[in-house]
Design a protein around this motif. Structure first.
Motif, mmCIF file in Angstrom:
data_model
loop_
_atom_site.group_PDB
_atom_site.id
_atom_site.type_symbol
_atom_site.label_atom_id
_atom_site.label_comp_id
_atom_site.label_asym_id
_atom_site.label_seq_id
_atom_site.Cartn_x
_atom_site.Cartn_y
_atom_site.Cartn_z
ATOM 1 N N ALA A 67 21.688 95.492 73.554
ATOM 2 C CA ALA A 67 21.935 94.283 73.235
ATOM 3 C C ALA A 67 23.608 93.928 73.331
ATOM 4 C CB ALA A 67 21.656 93.871 71.892
ATOM 5 N N LYS A 68 23.876 92.817 73.995
ATOM 6 C CA LYS A 68 25.467 92.550 74.160
ATOM 7 C C LYS A 68 25.649 91.124 74.043
ATOM 8 C CE LYS A 68 28.775 94.603 76.715
ATOM 9 N NZ LYS A 68 29.136 95.609 77.811
ATOM 10 N N VAL A 69 26.738 91.036 73.475
ATOM 11 C CA VAL A 69 27.116 89.496 73.305
ATOM 12 C C VAL A 69 28.306 89.381 74.301
ATOM 13 C CG1 VAL A 69 27.932 87.665 71.974
ATOM 14 C CG2 VAL A 69 26.483 89.005 70.875
ATOM 15 N N LEU A 70 28.452 88.383 75.100
ATOM 16 C CA LEU A 70 29.606 88.444 76.232
ATOM 17 C C LEU A 70 30.294 87.037 75.675
ATOM 18 C CD1 LEU A 70 27.526 89.182 79.364
ATOM 19 C CD2 LEU A 70 28.920 90.742 77.914
ATOM 20 N N SER A 71 31.358 86.845 76.285
ATOM 21 C CA SER A 71 32.101 85.764 76.052
ATOM 22 C C SER A 71 32.495 85.213 77.447
ATOM 23 C CB SER A 71 33.700 85.807 75.284
ATOM 24 O OG SER A 71 33.304 86.155 74.129
ATOM 25 N N ARG A 73 33.228 80.997 79.224
ATOM 26 C CA ARG A 73 33.049 79.538 79.105
ATOM 27 C C ARG A 73 32.039 78.812 79.955
ATOM 28 N NH1 ARG A 73 39.202 79.704 79.240
ATOM 29 N NH2 ARG A 73 39.646 79.190 77.220
ATOM 30 N N ARG A 74 31.458 79.949 80.782
ATOM 31 C CA ARG A 74 30.104 79.414 81.751
ATOM 32 C C ARG A 74 29.153 80.280 81.366
ATOM 33 N NH1 ARG A 74 34.386 78.217 86.184
ATOM 34 N NH2 ARG A 74 34.739 76.006 85.752
ATOM 35 N N PRO A 75 28.077 79.951 80.484
ATOM 36 C CA PRO A 75 27.178 80.967 80.150
ATOM 37 C C PRO A 75 26.201 81.552 81.562
ATOM 38 C CG PRO A 75 27.064 79.177 78.802
ATOM 39 C CD PRO A 75 27.955 78.938 79.680
ATOM 40 N N ALA A 76 26.054 80.458 82.328
ATOM 41 C CA ALA A 76 25.191 81.130 83.593
ATOM 42 C C ALA A 76 26.203 82.088 84.319
ATOM 43 C CB ALA A 76 24.833 80.105 84.723
ATOM 44 N N GLN A 77 27.288 81.971 84.399
ATOM 45 C CA GLN A 77 28.191 82.885 85.201
ATOM 46 C C GLN A 77 28.123 84.320 84.347
ATOM 47 O OE1 GLN A 77 32.647 82.109 84.753
ATOM 48 N NE2 GLN A 77 32.642 82.231 87.218
ATOM 49 N N GLY A 78 28.218 84.111 83.288
ATOM 50 C CA GLY A 78 28.290 85.402 82.163
ATOM 51 C C GLY A 78 27.001 86.238 82.702
ATOM 52 N N ILE A 79 26.026 85.502 82.594
ATOM 53 C CA ILE A 79 24.608 86.115 82.837
ATOM 54 C C ILE A 79 24.391 86.703 84.192
ATOM 55 C CG2 ILE A 79 21.963 85.606 83.087
ATOM 56 C CD1 ILE A 79 22.547 83.602 80.855
ATOM 57 N N VAL A 80 25.066 85.775 85.179
ATOM 58 C CA VAL A 80 24.703 86.320 86.467
ATOM 59 C C VAL A 80 25.793 87.740 86.716
ATOM 60 C CG1 VAL A 80 25.478 85.607 88.998
ATOM 61 C CG2 VAL A 80 24.149 84.263 87.625
ATOM 62 N N ARG A 81 27.006 87.560 86.229
ATOM 63 C CA ARG A 81 28.022 88.665 86.365
ATOM 64 C C ARG A 81 27.361 90.058 85.562
ATOM 65 N NH1 ARG A 81 33.231 87.075 84.459
ATOM 66 N NH2 ARG A 81 33.410 86.421 86.476
ATOM 67 N N PHE A 82 26.736 89.885 84.477
ATOM 68 C CA PHE A 82 26.202 90.967 83.836
ATOM 69 C C PHE A 82 24.851 91.526 84.545
ATOM 70 C CE2 PHE A 82 23.216 92.626 80.724
ATOM 71 C CZ PHE A 82 24.121 93.603 79.766
ATOM 72 N N ALA A 83 24.223 90.690 85.360
ATOM 73 C CA ALA A 83 23.130 91.164 86.045
ATOM 74 C C ALA A 83 23.552 91.868 87.160
ATOM 75 C CB ALA A 83 22.119 89.958 86.412
ATOM 76 N N ALA A 84 24.662 91.470 87.800
ATOM 77 C CA ALA A 84 25.269 92.047 89.027
ATOM 78 C C ALA A 84 25.769 93.434 88.730
ATOM 79 C CB ALA A 84 26.007 91.193 89.886
ATOM 80 N N GLU A 85 26.572 93.392 87.753
ATOM 81 C CA GLU A 85 27.452 94.468 87.391
ATOM 82 C C GLU A 85 26.455 95.676 86.712
ATOM 83 O OE1 GLU A 85 30.436 93.432 84.765
ATOM 84 O OE2 GLU A 85 31.481 92.419 86.212
ATOM 85 N N GLY A 86 25.274 95.161 86.244
ATOM 86 C CA GLY A 86 24.231 96.312 85.534
ATOM 87 C C GLY A 86 23.101 96.678 86.668
ATOM 88 N N GLY A 87 23.249 95.904 87.858
ATOM 89 C CA GLY A 87 22.228 96.234 88.856
ATOM 90 C C GLY A 87 20.729 96.060 88.369
#
Length: 127
Positions: A67-71, A73-87
């Protein structure tokens, strides 16, 4: 979260829960920026809620859940980046189901994730 935990159990998959905390900024067009203390308090509250969900997801899935809380300003961008970096192979995102003017004014995080994610996306209506 329940849907994601059930999928993780069914496919014996790893599960990561993520919440993107949006830090207000005058650069995003908001008239009044919240003091940093309010943002930190909201972040701590989000972490506490997410920890409860993590424990519940572990019980439902039968496996370890990150479980992780990210910061961002654009939630979708944060989710997409997390998914890409996590594979990740799949993103499960909840939607509020807003329509009309609220949808146009606020945008749709789920819609943006569907368009931009590097993997498949399952959208579930928040109950």
């Amino acid at each position: 979260m329940i849907e994601a935990a059930e999928l993780a159990k069914r496919f014996q998959a790893e599960l990561a829960l993520v919440h993107v905390a949006t830090e207000p900024s005058s650069a995003t067009g908001e008239v009044i920026a919240a003091p940093p203390e309010l943002f930190e308090q909201a972040r701590r509250e989000a972490e506490a809620v997410l920890e409860g969900w993590r424990l519940e997801a572990e019980q439902l899935s039968g496996g370890t859940v990150e479980a992780k809380v990210l910061s961002n300003r654009r939630p979708a961008q944060g989710i997409v980046r997390f998914a890409a970096e996590g594979g990740f192979d799949l993103v499960v995102v909840a939607t509020h189901g807003r329509t009309g003017l609220k949808h146009l004014m606020l945008g749709s995080v789920a819609e943006r994730v569907v368009r931009e994610a590097p993997c498949k996306v399952l959208v579930v209506r928040r109950s």
